[in-house]
Each structure stands twice: as C-alpha cells, then as structure tokens.
Design a protein around this motif. Structure first.
Motif, mmCIF file in Angstrom:
data_model
loop_
_atom_site.group_PDB
_atom_site.id
_atom_site.type_symbol
_atom_site.label_atom_id
_atom_site.label_comp_id
_atom_site.label_asym_id
_atom_site.label_seq_id
_atom_site.Cartn_x
_atom_site.Cartn_y
_atom_site.Cartn_z
ATOM 1 N N ALA A 54 -38.011 -1.889 58.052
ATOM 2 C CA ALA A 54 -37.947 -3.008 58.102
ATOM 3 C C ALA A 54 -37.981 -4.403 56.895
ATOM 4 O O ALA A 54 -37.057 -4.894 56.994
ATOM 5 C CB ALA A 54 -39.621 -4.153 58.465
ATOM 6 N N ALA A 55 -38.594 -3.548 55.674
ATOM 7 C CA ALA A 55 -38.100 -4.158 54.159
ATOM 8 C C ALA A 55 -36.649 -4.078 53.654
ATOM 9 O O ALA A 55 -35.724 -4.922 53.236
ATOM 10 C CB ALA A 55 -39.241 -4.093 52.993
ATOM 11 N N VAL A 56 -36.405 -2.797 53.964
ATOM 12 C CA VAL A 56 -34.781 -2.848 53.603
ATOM 13 C C VAL A 56 -33.882 -3.149 54.067
ATOM 14 O O VAL A 56 -32.672 -3.567 53.912
ATOM 15 C CB VAL A 56 -34.817 -1.448 53.958
ATOM 16 N N ASN A 57 -34.904 -3.661 55.570
ATOM 17 C CA ASN A 57 -33.196 -4.381 56.341
ATOM 18 C C ASN A 57 -33.019 -5.830 56.086
ATOM 19 O O ASN A 57 -32.865 -6.157 57.679
ATOM 20 C CB ASN A 57 -32.861 -3.655 58.118
ATOM 21 N N ALA A 58 -34.609 -6.417 55.975
ATOM 22 C CA ALA A 58 -34.723 -7.909 55.964
ATOM 23 C C ALA A 58 -33.333 -8.541 55.999
ATOM 24 O O ALA A 58 -33.862 -9.891 56.589
ATOM 25 C CB ALA A 58 -35.692 -8.077 55.152
ATOM 26 N N VAL A 86 -30.958 6.398 53.871
ATOM 27 C CA VAL A 86 -30.870 5.181 53.454
ATOM 28 C C VAL A 86 -31.473 5.013 51.911
ATOM 29 O O VAL A 86 -30.864 3.500 52.370
ATOM 30 C CB VAL A 86 -32.294 5.191 54.248
ATOM 31 N N TYR A 87 -31.109 6.147 51.722
ATOM 32 C CA TYR A 87 -31.428 5.995 49.687
ATOM 33 C C TYR A 87 -30.660 5.299 48.766
ATOM 34 O O TYR A 87 -30.534 4.674 47.915
ATOM 35 C CB TYR A 87 -32.485 6.838 49.079
ATOM 36 N N SER A 88 -29.179 5.782 49.936
ATOM 37 C CA SER A 88 -28.217 5.190 48.765
ATOM 38 C C SER A 88 -27.484 3.040 49.581
ATOM 39 O O SER A 88 -27.015 2.881 48.610
ATOM 40 C CB SER A 88 -27.304 5.745 49.010
ATOM 41 N N GLU A 89 -28.257 2.735 50.387
ATOM 42 C CA GLU A 89 -27.932 1.687 50.901
ATOM 43 C C GLU A 89 -28.200 0.327 50.005
ATOM 44 O O GLU A 89 -29.304 0.476 49.275
ATOM 45 C CB GLU A 89 -28.385 1.671 52.427
ATOM 46 N N GLN A 116 -31.642 0.002 47.529
ATOM 47 C CA GLN A 116 -31.262 -0.588 46.467
ATOM 48 C C GLN A 116 -32.416 -2.000 46.024
ATOM 49 O O GLN A 116 -32.922 -1.785 44.786
ATOM 50 C CB GLN A 116 -30.576 -0.494 45.855
ATOM 51 N N ASN A 117 -32.196 -3.086 46.736
ATOM 52 C CA ASN A 117 -32.702 -4.232 46.643
ATOM 53 C C ASN A 117 -34.092 -3.957 46.368
ATOM 54 O O ASN A 117 -34.795 -5.367 45.857
ATOM 55 C CB ASN A 117 -31.730 -5.457 47.060
#
Length: 355
Positions: free
Chosen positions: A179-183, A206-209, A213-214
């Motif tokens: 959720a946090a990665v895609n917020a 996911v870890y390279s998206e 990274q943000n």
C-alpha cells in the motif's frame, strides 16, 4: 519481557516516550480483532471507552487472532495503560470474498494529534485467507494488496494534515508495504514509517520500482531468527533480526519476541534452519512456472477444504484422524496429477538435501 509485559509496564505518554517498533507491532496485532459496528464508521472510539459502548463476546472479538487468550490479555492491559488508553479506533474494515479469494481487514488508529497508524490484518483462520496466502506465490497483486492501497489512500485523504504509519504482521506486513509503495508520490511524503513484521516479500521485482525507492528508507522489516514466512520471496538484506523464545516456525508468533529496555532484542544472524529453508523454498519456486505454482496451490487448497471443516483451526484439530483420508485422496488423483505432484515434491527434497 514480551509485548504483554511491555503493555503492562510501558506507561509513559507518546509525548514523553516517542512511538517505537514495539508499539507498532502491538498496533499491528490489533487488526486481528473483530470490532463492534460502532468502530466501522468515522466516529472514533478510545480504548478506555470500549467497555462503555459495549464489546463483542470473547469468541467473536478474538477468534481471528491465532493466540486468542494472549490477544484478550493484551487488549485488557492496553485499556488500563495511560500510554494506550486514549488511542482512538475507527473505520474498521473486514472483508472476505470466496469468489475473488480475498481476505482483508484493517483499522485506522489515531495515536495522538495528527498522527495515525493504519493496521493491516495478516492471515485469519478462514480457508479464504489461506487460499489468498497461497496465491501470493503466483498472483500479483492479490485482492487484499489492492484493497490496502484503496484503504490507505482513503484514510490519508480524510486527514490531509496527518502523519501516517502503516504496518502489519505476516501477510499484513506485506500488504502494508504494498500500500505504501503504491500510494503515489504526494501521499508518500506523509508516510512516516512502514512496518513489516515477519511478512513475506513479493514475487516480482517491487524493489526496483519508483514507488518503492521513494519510501524504502522508511520501511522497517523485522523477522525472528528462525523466520520462514518473512523470508518467502525476499530478495533483499534490508531487515533486522529479533530474538524469539520459541522454536523454529513457532517464532512467527509476536508474543514470543523478546524485549529489553523498550525495544526488541536483536541478533546478528538468522539461524541455519531459517537460511536453509529460505534457500530451499525460494530456489524451488524459482524453478516453477506460474502455471505450475497455481496447480500446486490448487492441490494444497483442495487438501484443506475437502473435509467439511469450517476453518484452519478446525482442520488442525482433526488433522490426525484426517491423515488416512488425505492419503487416499492423493492416491485417487489422476495419474498425471500424481506424477506432477511427486516430481515437484521430490525436487523440493533434492534442493533441501543439496543446498
């Protein structure tokens, strides 16, 4: 000391003793509870006022947690602790859909002024929950990951001045991270921290998206020394190892994690058991196509659900008497299905025996 001792003795306010990792695992565990209807709306209810408004029965409230007695004790300790008694709960969601194989639950917890924690539930005892767990090996995203994004974005937009944390245990840690990665970039700026407590990784990179990274520097992943669940599909080394008093797979239980001086007790290395199991299973999955994973998942799920049990707890209680029936079901498989299953299990054993 464990989280029960901490809940009994850590009594300073969050202003005097700031929110920490142990607080985060406690709030993450609270999403396993089932709450009355008055917690499902925007009106918030403090811990100390639950008794006033009325609680569910113990069976209704704690049955979705895998340690009901300890979960009840934790709730009681928190309601009698000035550190926690004024935290407020609202917007409880509990969604289960067999057709889409979705099991999702979350609750928003107001820690203090303009500070919120979004707690995401891990796997509950339902067969739907376990099927969605199995699907983590072959589907991305799964329905609860998508639901977590929608929930996080909705809650953050309600409180535009708020600072947010998200977290969860087991699958809950995975979907809190997703959720946090895609917020989205603007909302990510207001996410102060993400907590993944022994939750699995992801089947894709996911870890390279950019979204990952943000926020990568604000993600905290903790695993016990003999972690298995937390190391599934994990491709990084960005996690801390904590000491558990339990053995092997039972270390997944947060009530077993040791605490000293207000924080977890940390170790330098995972156990040889954890490393061996992680390498075995992840290497095995790497050899298997998505279609083959789906086929294995269907085998596993049919073995759970073919006997008329209500959930995984009832299945486990009756496992001993079910073993002959499960073996008969295996023998009755079509020859190509049985050959496929035998080959995959033989390969798993081969990888384990020859790391």
């Amino acid at each position: 000391m464990n989280i029960l001792n901490y809940a009994a003795n850590k009594r300073e306010s969050f202003e005097k003793s700031p929110f920490n990792r142990v607080d985060a695992v406690i709030l993450s565990w609270l999403s396993y509870y089932t709450y009355p209807s008055y917690v499902k709306g925007k009106k918030s209810v403090s811990l100390k006022n639950f008794e006033k408004y009325g609680l569910l029965t113990d069976k209704e409230m704690y049955a979705e947690a895998f340690s009901p007695k300890k979960s009840k004790k934790l709730f009681q300790l928190l309601t009698d602790n000035p550190r926690f008694e004024n935290i407020r709960f609202f917007d409880f969601k509990d969604e289960r859909d067999e057709a889409s194989e979705k099991q999702f639950a979350a609750i928003c917890i107001k820690i203090s002024k303009n500070k919120y924690f979004l707690s995401f539930r891990g796997t509950d005892p339902s067969f739907t929950g376990w099927k969605e767990d199995f699907n983590l090996a072959c589907n991305y995203p799964i329905p609860s990951q998508q639901a977590a994004v929608e929930y996080l974005m909705a809650e953050m937009k309600k409180f535009p001045e708020g600072e947010f944390y998200s977290g969860g245990h087991s699958k809950g840690g995975n979907i809190a991270t997703y959720a946090a990665v895609n917020a989205g970039g603007e909302l990510q700026k207001r996410i102060a921290g993400v907590f993944n407590f022994d939750g699995p990784g992801f089947i894709n990179d996911v870890y390279s998206e950019e979204g990952y990274q943000n926020i990568a520097g604000r993600i905290t992943k903790l695993v016990p020394q003999s972690s298995f669940v937390g190391m599934l599909f994990e491709t990084r080394e960005c996690y801390s190892i904590i000491k558990s008093r339990n053995l092997y797979l039972l270390q997944h239980d947060p009530f077993s994690w040791e605490i000293k001086d207000g924080d977890f007790c940390y170790l330098k290395d995972r156990s040889k058991f954890s490393i061996r199991l992680e390498q075995t299973v992840n290497n095995w999955f790497a050899e298997i196509s998505i279609e083959e994973r789906e086929r294995l998942v269907d085998f596993a799920y049919s073995a759970l659900t073919a006997w008329g049990m209500r959930d995984i707890n009832e299945f486990n209680k009756n496992l001993y008497r079910l073993i002959p029936a499960i073996y008969k079901k295996y023998k009755d498989l079509e020859s190509d299905d049985r050959t496929f299953f035998d080959e995959k299990i033989a390969r798993l054993k081969q990888i384990f025996d020859n790391p």
